[in-house]
Structures are given as C-alpha cells and as structure tokens.
Design a protein around this motif. Structure first.
Motif, PDB file in Angstrom:
ATOM      1  N   ALA B 102       2.308  13.463  -1.937  1.00  0.00           N
ATOM      2  CA  ALA B 102       1.016  13.886  -1.407  1.00  0.00           C
ATOM      3  C   ALA B 102       0.949  15.399  -1.252  1.00  0.00           C
ATOM      4  O   ALA B 102      -0.103  16.017  -1.467  1.00  0.00           O
ATOM      5  CB  ALA B 102       0.745  13.212  -0.070  1.00  0.00           C
ATOM      6  N   SER B 103       2.081  16.017  -0.912  1.00  0.00           N
ATOM      7  CA  SER B 103       2.044  17.460  -0.694  1.00  0.00           C
ATOM      8  C   SER B 103       1.698  18.175  -2.000  1.00  0.00           C
ATOM      9  O   SER B 103       1.106  19.248  -1.976  1.00  0.00           O
ATOM     10  CB  SER B 103       3.368  17.959  -0.108  1.00  0.00           C
ATOM     11  N   THR B 107      -2.278  12.877  -2.654  1.00  0.00           N
ATOM     12  CA  THR B 107      -1.887  11.600  -2.049  1.00  0.00           C
ATOM     13  C   THR B 107      -0.594  11.119  -2.710  1.00  0.00           C
ATOM     14  O   THR B 107      -0.271  11.538  -3.830  1.00  0.00           O
ATOM     15  CB  THR B 107      -2.949  10.492  -2.270  1.00  0.00           C
ATOM     16  N   MET B 133      -1.245  14.334   7.586  1.00  0.00           N
ATOM     17  CA  MET B 133      -1.608  13.331   6.590  1.00  0.00           C
ATOM     18  C   MET B 133      -1.954  12.017   7.299  1.00  0.00           C
ATOM     19  O   MET B 133      -1.489  11.757   8.409  1.00  0.00           O
ATOM     20  CB  MET B 133      -0.426  13.067   5.643  1.00  0.00           C
ATOM     21  N   ARG B 284      -3.046  13.555   2.208  1.00  0.00           N
ATOM     22  CA  ARG B 284      -3.231  14.848   2.878  1.00  0.00           C
ATOM     23  C   ARG B 284      -4.682  14.953   3.310  1.00  0.00           C
ATOM     24  O   ARG B 284      -5.596  14.810   2.491  1.00  0.00           O
ATOM     25  CB  ARG B 284      -2.949  15.974   1.875  1.00  0.00           C
TER      26      ARG B 284
END
Lengths: 357, 357
Positions: B102-103, B107, B133, B284
């Motif tokens: 996700a980062s 997602t 998140m 996120r």
C-alpha cells in the motif's frame, strides 16, 4: 399486474433519459443499469424509480450532462467526481476505472463523490466478471436506518455486492442491503396491508414494531441482526463501513447528511461533502493464483454448497445470485411484470415527454 | 475468577511459545497477538486457547519454525505461504506485506494459505492504523456454521474486521463473526446452564433450538440474521465471501475442508488446499484524499453517531471498537480475569514445559 418486454421498457427508459438531456451513450447505459434491477427481481430499484429520477432532475439535483472525472489517483486507487450525474452512469464509469487500475496493479479501488442513486449494487460488481476479476460495489443512501440503540436514522440501507467468477458454474453474486430487510420488501407489505416480522423496523420512539408503515411514520429500518441480542451491532458496523468507504474516503456526504432520494425532501443546507458516495473494487483473480485454477476451485466450492443436505421443508441450499439469475432467465422470455400504479406512473411520464410506452 | 496482570500472562505465553520451538521474535509476536484478545474482552480467543495450540503442535499440525514467504505477487497483491506456522505470527507478517504494498501502490491485498488459527481478527487490521491506513482482516475457520437451508456445517464463524483511523477520536474498529453470535458466547451460556436466544443455533436435524449445547451435539451456529426471514442469507453470503477471499484466492482449504482447530478431530484426508486461509487489506487514506482531511471527517462521523439520541433504556450509541477499547483500558490496570478451569489448564501447561505462571 401487466407484463412488458425488456426491449419495450428499455426503449421507453432510453428515450426518457434522452429527453432529460442525457447523451445517447448515457441513455443506453442508464437504461441498461436501471432495467437490470427489473430483470433480477429487485423491482424497487428498476423502472418503477424512473419518475423519481425525473423529479430530482426537475429540481436541478441531477446533472444529465456531467463531466465525470478522476480527481485523485495512485496506481491502485482513484477518486471519481460524478459532477452531480445520474449514479446509473457515474457508477459504471468508476467501476471501469477500478478494472483498468486492476489490469495493471493487480487491484483497483475507486471511491466516488458527487453522485446520485446508482440502481442495484450487483450490476456494477458484475462488470468485473468478464475480465476474470472479482468485483465489489458499495454505496451509501438516504438515511432510513437507525444504528443499534439509536432513535435517529443515521444510515442508508447501504448495500454490499461482491461478484466472483467461476468456470462452468454461474458466478457467485452477493447483493444485499446491510439491513434485516430491504425497503422494497416493506413496500410490498404496505400494499398488501400486512404486518412485518419483528426485527425489521422500529417506530419513531425507537421501539420495535411490526407495523409495515413504521418507517413511513418516522421510524426506521433496523441493521441486519434486528436487535443487539441477534447481532444488529454487526449490521450497523457493516453499514457504517459502506458509508465511510463510499463517502468519507471520497468527500461525499455521509450518515444523516446524505441527500434524500425523494425530491420532496430537501438536502441538508449544511452538507459535509458533495452528493452521495459509492465505492468500487476490482481484483484480478490471477493477481493471486492462475485464473483457471481459481475458477475450478470456485466450481468445486459452489457444487459442494449447492449439494449440501437441506433442512426439512427446503429444497436446496442456494448460492448467492441463484434466485436473481433464475428470475432473469424467466423475465427475459416472459417479460417484466409491473404493478398497475407503476404502469400509470410511466404512462404519465410518457405523456409529459412525448415518449410512448 | 482470578486476575492476572498482562505482563505475567505475556511472560507465560512468551516462554511457552519458546519451549514449543518458536524463535524469540515469534514468541514475542505470538504472545502479543494472543493476549490482545484477553485485553479486548474476546476471552475465547486469548490465553485460554494456548493449550489448544500446544495440542495441535504436539500432533505435528503446527510448525513453530516456519519459513513464511511470498509465493506470488503484483504491485498491489501477494499470496503468502505460512508454511504451517502459527496464524498468530503468519498474520502480522502478511498484514505487513499488505502495508508495504500500500505504501507504494496505494493499497495492498494479501491472501494467505497454509496457516493456522490467527487469534482475533481485529489485532491484525489495527496494525494499519499507525500508518494512516485502513486495515482489513478476514479469516476462515473450522466448519461450525450452516448456510441458510443447510443441515450440514459448511462455514466457520469467518470474522470480518475493519479498522479506520480518526484524528482526535479513537479509531473505528469493527471486529465481528459473520454469525448471529460468536461461539465464545455459547460457551458462557453452557457454563451457566442457560438457554440461548432463538436465531443463534440449530440442532443436528437442522431445526432451530435454544439449547446452548446444540452445536456441541452436532448442530450448528447460524449465519448473522438467524433465519431467512431475518436475513440469514446475508450472513451466509458474508461468511462465504470471507471463505473465498481467504482460501480460494490463496490455495488454502475452504468450506467443510478447513482443518478443525481441536486436535482430537483429524483434518479431512483429501484436502482441497493447504492449511487454513486469511485475507488482509491495507488502504492508504491519502491514496484517496489528504489524510488530515479524511481523519477530521472521521472525527465528525464518530461524534455525530456517538451523540445520536438513544432509545429508551440505552445510555448511548456506540462506535464499533468502543467496548473493546474501554475494557482494554481497565484490564491493563486491573489485570485480566481468568476462569478457574483456564487457570488450572495453564498451570498444567506450565508444569509440562517448566514455565511458571
């Protein structure tokens, strides 16, 4: 009760949408989405609702020539601004953005603001099936539901739809309001002058009631579960998640601020966002394991559940989507039955717009 | 009932896991995850279950030195093979993969095979909160639940947890079995020799029953809703989605093939996959809109719902996660109450491993 062929109702809806100012493409999409509800037996969300959309449009609350666009994105996410358009056309646009994202990043997730009622949740989720993807479709809606312990209505019937492809078997398609019973079922009881079961509604004082008019008279639908002892806090939590994903993530109105579908009620003069919100997801099956392998196991899953020993008095265990699919097969052949008041309503609409039913 | 400090139970669990062959890191994670259930009041999933894990390990059904790894991935997805490890340690590993995905991609979605019972769903979803998140955690489980119209048990209590960060307000944390009532609640009624409400269980013939021993005697827990009229087909659909996301996507066992948690029941000799399955998601918040904006609106959402007019006899409307958070604050100070049979069980375990309680 009178039966109308799909094609006849499609043409009527399409022509009416054109008269409202929709583009040819939007009229096609809008008619297809709206009528998918009638085909699948969710009569409350189909053509019976057309004059409701017209009344909202007459009040300037639906923009029939919207410029729908992505206003924020990452590789797997987007926020779509519906520009006040018909949810019927905003939703497929957003679902297709999710599918495009998924084709590259494995999954795609799109939250939508500034939209309107989008028809049945299941239609949009099912768009993913042809791409060998799992589709997810959520939306918030006008507040008709009281959370557990609440006298006030704060949530819509906030449906969840999940469509999952199989191989030989028809797809698994869950499409459910997060309430014990959908509002459409209450309307049927009202027409028949019958009582509703306990656990469906509370009256305006917040007491359980079996009066099918309970919601009309200021009461509320109850979250799935019905009361605390039967897990209504779970239905409430699910409806809340749908609301937050659809509207707090996108910047739409949430909870009690969601604008009413009925044109005779005014939206809150101090909105917390724009229009109503939706949320869509698409997951490429082969982002997890080979698609053929997944779909064969889905066949096995479906067959095992369908062949489970049924309880006495019940013929078989159903797979989510079975009843709607069976009804669609019938209605495509025999036509869509409409109640007398609905036919009258459509006739009046046809007269207004010079469109023949 | 006797109270034990968190630290005391943590050390005991940690030391027991070490004796089972876990690494120091896995013993720490396993103890923290297991005890998070006791802190949050989900007593059935906490330290009371430790000897159950030990018995599975003794039967060779839990691998305490697993090589947990990603076996398939795309920018936003992964499949994790738990290598037969404790779900308590496999799950946080997989959730962290979702967070890392996700980062970068906005997602992350991870389906897990070849795992075991993972404790409470909520712990894993909440890992996402510190990263701004939204966290999602699902798992399948031993078949104890009958779908609507089924005499057979085909699903586990298959929980859904969704954790959503706010700003000043505590996070929204839903954590719910997809049944009317969790199995832990039945166990409490059994101990007190009390009846269960209608809608919780059916007997082995598939008839509704109020006997709290109904499940033990071959019956089943019922999906959220309880019966068809109250929406049990919706609870069934939700439990099915959890099963499919957790196991059909990953290649774990699904439906009636999920291996039993209790060591005295053997797994199906013809499995359809490996171990049990989980599913995790991380989104996120700023993949949709600026995090501060989102979290301020979450505060507003939470405050509005919490201040809703309550129904008579109820003090206030709760936000999902409120009761567990309030209990955790108390138990961190006053300790965790354990029933006499649980204490005895832990004493015996301590004796076996030379670990003092």
């Amino acid at each position: 009760m009178q039966n109308f062929s799909y094609d006849r109702l499609y043409k009527f809806t399409h022509d009416t949408l054109l008269k409202m100012g929709c583009s040819e493409l939007h009229a096609q999409i809008g008619a297809e989405v709206l009528l998918s509800a009638d085909l699948r037996g969710v009569d409350s969300h189909g053509v019976a609702r057309l004059s409701g959309y017209v009344r909202l449009w007459e009040k300037g609350r639906i923009n029939t020539s919207p410029s729908i666009k992505i206003v924020h994105e990452t590789p797997s996410t987007a926020v779509v601004d519906g520009d006040g358009g018909l949810g019927l056309v905003v939703a497929p646009y957003a679902m297709n953005v999710a599918i495009e994202k998924a084709s590259k990043a494995g999954t795609g997730w799109v939250s939508v603001k500034n939209s309107n009622h989008y028809g049945i949740a299941g239609y949009h989720a099912m768009i993913a099936l042809d791409h060998d993807m799992i589709g997810i479709s959520l939306t918030n809606a006008s507040p008709l539901v009281s959370p557990t312990f609440s006298k006030e209505r704060l949530l819509g019937t906030n449906p969840i739809s999940v469509a999952i492809p199989a191989k030989e078997e028809p797809a698994f398609v869950a499409d459910m309001a997060t309430t014990t019973a959908a509002n459409g079922k209450l309307e049927i009881l009202q027409r028949k002058n019958q009582d509703a079961p306990w656990g469906w509604i509370q009256d305006k004082e917040g007491n359980p009631t079996t009066s099918a008019n309970g919601v009309k008279e200021g009461g509320a639908l109850l979250p799935l579960g019905g009361d605390r002892e039967h897990g209504s806090h779970k239905g409430y939590a699910l409806g809340a998640v749908v609301d937050i994903f659809s509207a707090v993530l996108s910047g739409a109105n949430y909870g009690p601020w969601v604008p009413p579908f009925v044109a005779f009620l005014e939206p809150d003069p101090n909105p917390v966002g724009e229009g109503i919100g939706h949320f869509f997801g698409a997951m490429r099956v082969d982002a997890f394991r080979p698609a053929e392998e997944f779909k064969s196991h889905m066949d096995n899953w479906i067959k095992r559940f369908r062949s489970a020993k049924p309880t006495e008095g019940n013929e078989k265990v159903l797979i989510p989507g079975d009843p709607e699919r069976e009804l669609e097969a019938i209605r495509r052949v025999e036509g869509i039955p409409l109640l007398e008041p609905v036919v009258k309503d459509l006739m009046a609409l046809g007269e207004k717009f010079g469109v023949s039913l």
